[in-house]
Design a protein around this motif. Structure first.
Motif, PDB file in Angstrom:
ATOM      1  N   THR A 123       0.822  -1.206   0.000  1.00  0.00           N
ATOM      2  CA  THR A 123       0.000   0.000   0.000  1.00  0.00           C
ATOM      3  C   THR A 123       0.857   1.259   0.000  1.00  0.00           C
ATOM      4  O   THR A 123       2.002   1.250   0.462  1.00  0.00           O
ATOM      5  CB  THR A 123      -0.942   0.047   1.219  1.00  0.00           C
ATOM      6  OG1 THR A 123      -0.174   0.219   2.412  1.00  0.00           O
ATOM      7  CG2 THR A 123      -1.793  -1.211   1.327  1.00  0.00           C
ATOM      8  N   LEU A 124       0.269   2.314  -0.515  1.00  0.00           N
ATOM      9  CA  LEU A 124       0.846   3.655  -0.492  1.00  0.00           C
ATOM     10  C   LEU A 124      -0.213   4.545   0.154  1.00  0.00           C
ATOM     11  O   LEU A 124      -1.132   5.018  -0.508  1.00  0.00           O
ATOM     12  CB  LEU A 124       1.182   4.117  -1.907  1.00  0.00           C
ATOM     13  CG  LEU A 124       1.743   5.522  -2.085  1.00  0.00           C
ATOM     14  CD1 LEU A 124       3.016   5.713  -1.270  1.00  0.00           C
ATOM     15  CD2 LEU A 124       2.008   5.798  -3.552  1.00  0.00           C
ATOM     16  N   ALA A 125      -0.110   4.720   1.470  1.00  0.00           N
ATOM     17  CA  ALA A 125      -1.126   5.443   2.236  1.00  0.00           C
ATOM     18  C   ALA A 125      -0.723   6.868   2.573  1.00  0.00           C
ATOM     19  O   ALA A 125      -1.563   7.688   2.925  1.00  0.00           O
ATOM     20  CB  ALA A 125      -1.433   4.674   3.521  1.00  0.00           C
ATOM     21  N   MET A 126       0.574   7.162   2.487  1.00  0.00           N
ATOM     22  CA  MET A 126       1.084   8.484   2.812  1.00  0.00           C
ATOM     23  C   MET A 126       1.957   8.950   1.660  1.00  0.00           C
ATOM     24  O   MET A 126       2.857   8.205   1.258  1.00  0.00           O
ATOM     25  CB  MET A 126       1.902   8.424   4.103  1.00  0.00           C
ATOM     26  CG  MET A 126       2.479   9.757   4.526  1.00  0.00           C
ATOM     27  SD  MET A 126       3.363   9.706   6.111  1.00  0.00           S
ATOM     28  CE  MET A 126       4.678   8.549   5.823  1.00  0.00           C
ATOM     29  N   PRO A 127       1.689  10.111   1.088  1.00  0.00           N
ATOM     30  CA  PRO A 127       0.661  11.087   1.464  1.00  0.00           C
ATOM     31  C   PRO A 127      -0.727  10.603   1.039  1.00  0.00           C
ATOM     32  O   PRO A 127      -0.856   9.769   0.145  1.00  0.00           O
ATOM     33  CB  PRO A 127       1.063  12.329   0.671  1.00  0.00           C
ATOM     34  CG  PRO A 127       1.766  11.802  -0.529  1.00  0.00           C
ATOM     35  CD  PRO A 127       2.470  10.555  -0.067  1.00  0.00           C
ATOM     36  N   GLY A 128      -1.737  11.136   1.685  1.00  0.00           N
ATOM     37  CA  GLY A 128      -3.107  10.770   1.360  1.00  0.00           C
ATOM     38  C   GLY A 128      -3.507  11.253  -0.030  1.00  0.00           C
ATOM     39  O   GLY A 128      -2.970  12.241  -0.545  1.00  0.00           O
ATOM     40  N   TYR A 129      -4.448  10.555  -0.632  1.00  0.00           N
ATOM     41  CA  TYR A 129      -4.952  10.888  -1.954  1.00  0.00           C
ATOM     42  C   TYR A 129      -5.449  12.336  -1.972  1.00  0.00           C
ATOM     43  O   TYR A 129      -6.231  12.743  -1.124  1.00  0.00           O
ATOM     44  CB  TYR A 129      -6.088   9.932  -2.323  1.00  0.00           C
ATOM     45  CG  TYR A 129      -6.539  10.024  -3.748  1.00  0.00           C
ATOM     46  CD1 TYR A 129      -5.871   9.325  -4.741  1.00  0.00           C
ATOM     47  CD2 TYR A 129      -7.628  10.800  -4.107  1.00  0.00           C
ATOM     48  CE1 TYR A 129      -6.280   9.396  -6.066  1.00  0.00           C
ATOM     49  CE2 TYR A 129      -8.047  10.881  -5.423  1.00  0.00           C
ATOM     50  CZ  TYR A 129      -7.369  10.171  -6.398  1.00  0.00           C
ATOM     51  OH  TYR A 129      -7.775  10.252  -7.712  1.00  0.00           O
ATOM     52  N   SER A 180       8.273  19.404  -1.639  1.00  0.00           N
ATOM     53  CA  SER A 180       9.495  18.609  -1.551  1.00  0.00           C
ATOM     54  C   SER A 180      10.315  19.057  -0.351  1.00  0.00           C
ATOM     55  O   SER A 180      10.392  20.260  -0.078  1.00  0.00           O
ATOM     56  CB  SER A 180      10.312  18.793  -2.828  1.00  0.00           C
ATOM     57  OG  SER A 180      11.481  18.031  -2.784  1.00  0.00           O
ATOM     58  N   PRO A 181      10.918  18.106   0.383  1.00  0.00           N
ATOM     59  CA  PRO A 181      10.816  16.652   0.268  1.00  0.00           C
ATOM     60  C   PRO A 181       9.482  16.157   0.826  1.00  0.00           C
ATOM     61  O   PRO A 181       8.898  16.801   1.701  1.00  0.00           O
ATOM     62  CB  PRO A 181      11.990  16.135   1.085  1.00  0.00           C
ATOM     63  CG  PRO A 181      12.225  17.202   2.117  1.00  0.00           C
ATOM     64  CD  PRO A 181      11.848  18.504   1.450  1.00  0.00           C
ATOM     65  N   MET A 182       9.030  15.036   0.322  1.00  0.00           N
ATOM     66  CA  MET A 182       7.734  14.478   0.689  1.00  0.00           C
ATOM     67  C   MET A 182       7.943  13.132   1.372  1.00  0.00           C
ATOM     68  O   MET A 182       8.721  12.306   0.901  1.00  0.00           O
ATOM     69  CB  MET A 182       6.894  14.303  -0.588  1.00  0.00           C
ATOM     70  CG  MET A 182       5.601  13.567  -0.399  1.00  0.00           C
ATOM     71  SD  MET A 182       4.605  13.447  -1.923  1.00  0.00           S
ATOM     72  CE  MET A 182       5.803  13.120  -3.182  1.00  0.00           C
ATOM     73  N   GLN A 183       7.230  12.940   2.481  1.00  0.00           N
ATOM     74  CA  GLN A 183       7.264  11.648   3.170  1.00  0.00           C
ATOM     75  C   GLN A 183       6.240  10.716   2.529  1.00  0.00           C
ATOM     76  O   GLN A 183       5.103  11.125   2.276  1.00  0.00           O
ATOM     77  CB  GLN A 183       6.939  11.817   4.660  1.00  0.00           C
ATOM     78  CG  GLN A 183       8.034  12.506   5.434  1.00  0.00           C
ATOM     79  CD  GLN A 183       9.323  11.697   5.440  1.00  0.00           C
ATOM     80  OE1 GLN A 183       9.324  10.482   5.615  1.00  0.00           O
ATOM     81  NE2 GLN A 183      10.436  12.383   5.220  1.00  0.00           N
ATOM     82  N   THR A 184       6.649   9.501   2.234  1.00  0.00           N
ATOM     83  CA  THR A 184       5.761   8.487   1.691  1.00  0.00           C
ATOM     84  C   THR A 184       5.802   7.270   2.593  1.00  0.00           C
ATOM     85  O   THR A 184       6.764   7.076   3.341  1.00  0.00           O
ATOM     86  CB  THR A 184       6.179   8.072   0.263  1.00  0.00           C
ATOM     87  OG1 THR A 184       7.471   7.459   0.302  1.00  0.00           O
ATOM     88  CG2 THR A 184       6.204   9.268  -0.675  1.00  0.00           C
ATOM     89  N   GLY A 185       4.768   6.464   2.522  1.00  0.00           N
ATOM     90  CA  GLY A 185       4.763   5.249   3.324  1.00  0.00           C
ATOM     91  C   GLY A 185       3.492   4.458   3.152  1.00  0.00           C
ATOM     92  O   GLY A 185       2.533   4.900   2.506  1.00  0.00           O
ATOM     93  N   GLY A 186       3.504   3.282   3.711  1.00  0.00           N
ATOM     94  CA  GLY A 186       2.364   2.382   3.638  1.00  0.00           C
ATOM     95  C   GLY A 186       2.698   1.098   4.366  1.00  0.00           C
ATOM     96  O   GLY A 186       3.476   1.094   5.316  1.00  0.00           O
ATOM     97  N   ARG A 187       2.133   0.000   3.863  1.00  0.00           N
ATOM     98  CA  ARG A 187       2.389  -1.321   4.442  1.00  0.00           C
ATOM     99  C   ARG A 187       2.727  -2.298   3.319  1.00  0.00           C
ATOM    100  O   ARG A 187       2.279  -2.130   2.190  1.00  0.00           O
ATOM    101  CB  ARG A 187       1.181  -1.816   5.226  1.00  0.00           C
ATOM    102  CG  ARG A 187       0.902  -0.960   6.449  1.00  0.00           C
ATOM    103  CD  ARG A 187      -0.024  -1.652   7.429  1.00  0.00           C
ATOM    104  NE  ARG A 187      -0.101  -0.905   8.662  1.00  0.00           N
ATOM    105  CZ  ARG A 187       0.704  -1.076   9.714  1.00  0.00           C
ATOM    106  NH1 ARG A 187       1.651  -1.978   9.674  1.00  0.00           N
ATOM    107  NH2 ARG A 187       0.566  -0.347  10.797  1.00  0.00           N
TER     108      ARG A 187
END
Length: 193
Positions: free
Chosen positions: A100-106, A112-119
């Motif tokens: 999953t790609l939950a961060m950043p939210g839709y 920039s810079p952007m934090q991304t994340g998920g599970r």
């Protein structure tokens, strides 16, 4: 998210299609999903359709890498953009399960810079994150690679990007390397202002 940046662009395509049959692939959700994956994201080895659920306004198309070993890489979610029976298909995201790609939210406003994340669920995964815009052939930024694995384990990665001109950007996280360069991916749309 893709291929039309605005409703006006989709309507202009409809007029061109009605007058001369211009780019009929916009009416086919499978061809649109593969064009998004191969052309826009640059995942050229993903060339198979594995699943198809289509109704009059939405479609979910499973795509996978070539060969018999690779499972479904992503379920592309598309909607009809505009009105009428010849409204084109527009990619709006992916339906994510084991990656999953939950961060950043839709639809989030980002910089920039952007934090991304998920599970992620998997073994010995290596996650790459890219930021793309429809008006540029190359990524605006790439961050590689985050090691991850386990069952539903969180992952995070910061990605820097520059040169954003479009109001909507695509964030894509991908993993692979076991049987194909890209085996799974997830996308989300974000805003620049």
């Amino acid at each position: 998210m893709w291929p039309f940046a605005t409703l006006a662009e989709a309507q202009a395509w409809q007029r061109d299609y009605r007058s001369g049959g211009h780019q009929p692939w916009h009416l086919d959700p499978e061809r649109t999903a593969l064009s998004f994956t191969q052309g826009y994201l640059g995942f050229e080895s993903i060339d198979r359709i594995t699943a198809r659920t289509v109704n009059s306004s939405q479609a979910r198309i499973g795509v996978a890498p070539r060969g018999s070993e690779g499972g479904t890489a992503a379920i592309i979610h598309l909607v009809r953009y505009g009105t009428g029976p010849d409204a084109p298909w527009e990619v709006v995201g992916t339906d994510d399960t084991t990656f999953t790609l939950a961060m950043p939210g839709y639809g989030s406003l980002v910089r920039s810079p952007m934090q991304t994340g998920g599970r992620i669920t998997g073994v010995d995964e290596s996650i790459r994150v890219q930021v793309r815009q429809p008006s540029s052939p190359k990524p605006l930024g790439t961050s590689c690679c985050t090691s991850a694995g386990g069952n539903g384990q969180p992952w995070k990665r910061s990605v820097s990007f520059s040169g954003a001109r479009d109001r909507v950007l695509t964030v894509v996280a991908s993993t692979g390397g076991h049987v194909a360069e890209v085996e799974r991916f997830a996308v989300t749309a974000v805003r620049t202002g």
